[in-house]
Design a protein around this motif. Structure first.
Motif, mmCIF file in Angstrom:
data_model
loop_
_atom_site.group_PDB
_atom_site.id
_atom_site.type_symbol
_atom_site.label_atom_id
_atom_site.label_comp_id
_atom_site.label_asym_id
_atom_site.label_seq_id
_atom_site.Cartn_x
_atom_site.Cartn_y
_atom_site.Cartn_z
ATOM 1 N N ILE A 43 -7.439 87.822 1.026
ATOM 2 C CA ILE A 43 -6.452 87.990 2.593
ATOM 3 C C ILE A 43 -6.139 89.363 2.757
ATOM 4 O O ILE A 43 -5.828 90.262 1.550
ATOM 5 C CB ILE A 43 -5.294 86.968 2.273
ATOM 6 N N TRP A 68 -7.773 86.134 7.037
ATOM 7 C CA TRP A 68 -7.300 85.054 5.914
ATOM 8 C C TRP A 68 -8.437 84.112 5.562
ATOM 9 O O TRP A 68 -8.964 83.517 6.508
ATOM 10 C CB TRP A 68 -6.137 84.160 6.895
ATOM 11 N N LEU A 105 -4.189 79.951 16.951
ATOM 12 C CA LEU A 105 -5.330 79.687 15.860
ATOM 13 C C LEU A 105 -6.262 78.885 16.251
ATOM 14 O O LEU A 105 -6.111 78.025 17.274
ATOM 15 C CB LEU A 105 -4.589 78.925 14.818
ATOM 16 N N LEU A 109 -8.127 75.859 11.986
ATOM 17 C CA LEU A 109 -7.155 76.277 11.043
ATOM 18 C C LEU A 109 -5.847 75.887 11.475
ATOM 19 O O LEU A 109 -4.826 76.086 10.696
ATOM 20 C CB LEU A 109 -7.112 77.939 11.402
ATOM 21 N N ILE A 116 -0.618 79.809 6.693
ATOM 22 C CA ILE A 116 -0.770 81.234 7.126
ATOM 23 C C ILE A 116 0.309 82.014 7.671
ATOM 24 O O ILE A 116 0.387 83.393 7.173
ATOM 25 C CB ILE A 116 -1.915 80.999 8.472
#
Length: 152
Positions: A43, A68, A105, A109, A116
């Motif tokens: 990340i 991510w 997103l 995800l 996140i």
């Protein structure tokens, strides 16, 4: 390993193809040479553009890339307020205005939305308002507000 602020090593510029990403920001380039990274979790958070102008509401508009786990997300974060100096507690108050230009997103995800946002909070806390240029705070905290207009 937790998040840390550092200048980006040349090997990581290549690994994450940052030159191609850079070309998408600030009229074809960005001067972002540092980041907040957690290599163990793959990340990173990187400020790629900052608003210009004398008015705080413009100069505090920032654009970031948040990588991510293999996914590159683009964020607009506005710095609403901040305080603290060397040796003192520091804090900043951020507003997430949009994610991927307000398209939110990617579908695959969406199930990780909470994770996140949690990782983003953690990265912003480690960033401490200025990344590698941050003051030596005794401690640091952030508030992350999600704007009404922000589609997650």
């Amino acid at each position: 390993m937790p998040f840390l602020n550092e200048f980006i090593p040349a090997a990581d510029v290549e690994k994450y193809d940052l030159k191609a990403i850079n070309a998408k920001f600030v009229v074809g380039r960005t001067n972002a040479r540092d980041w907040t990274v957690d290599r163990d979790r793959d990340i990173y958070l990187r400020n790629v553009a900052t608003g210009a102008g004398a008015e705080p509401e413009l100069r505090n508009q920032t654009t970031w890339t948040f990588y991510w786990h293999g996914e590159l997300l683009t964020l607009r974060l506005d710095l609403l307020d901040a305080s603290g100096g060397p040796g003192e507690p520091g804090w900043s108050h951020w507003k997430l205005v949009w994610l991927n230009g307000s398209s939110g997103l990617p579908l695959h995800l969406e199930q990780f939305r909470g994770q996140i946002i949690g990782d983003l909070r953690e990265a912003l806390t480690a960033y401490q308002g200025s990344g590698v240029y941050s003051a030596d705070y005794s401690e640091y905290s952030i508030t992350l507000e999600i704007g009404e207009e922000c589609v997650l």
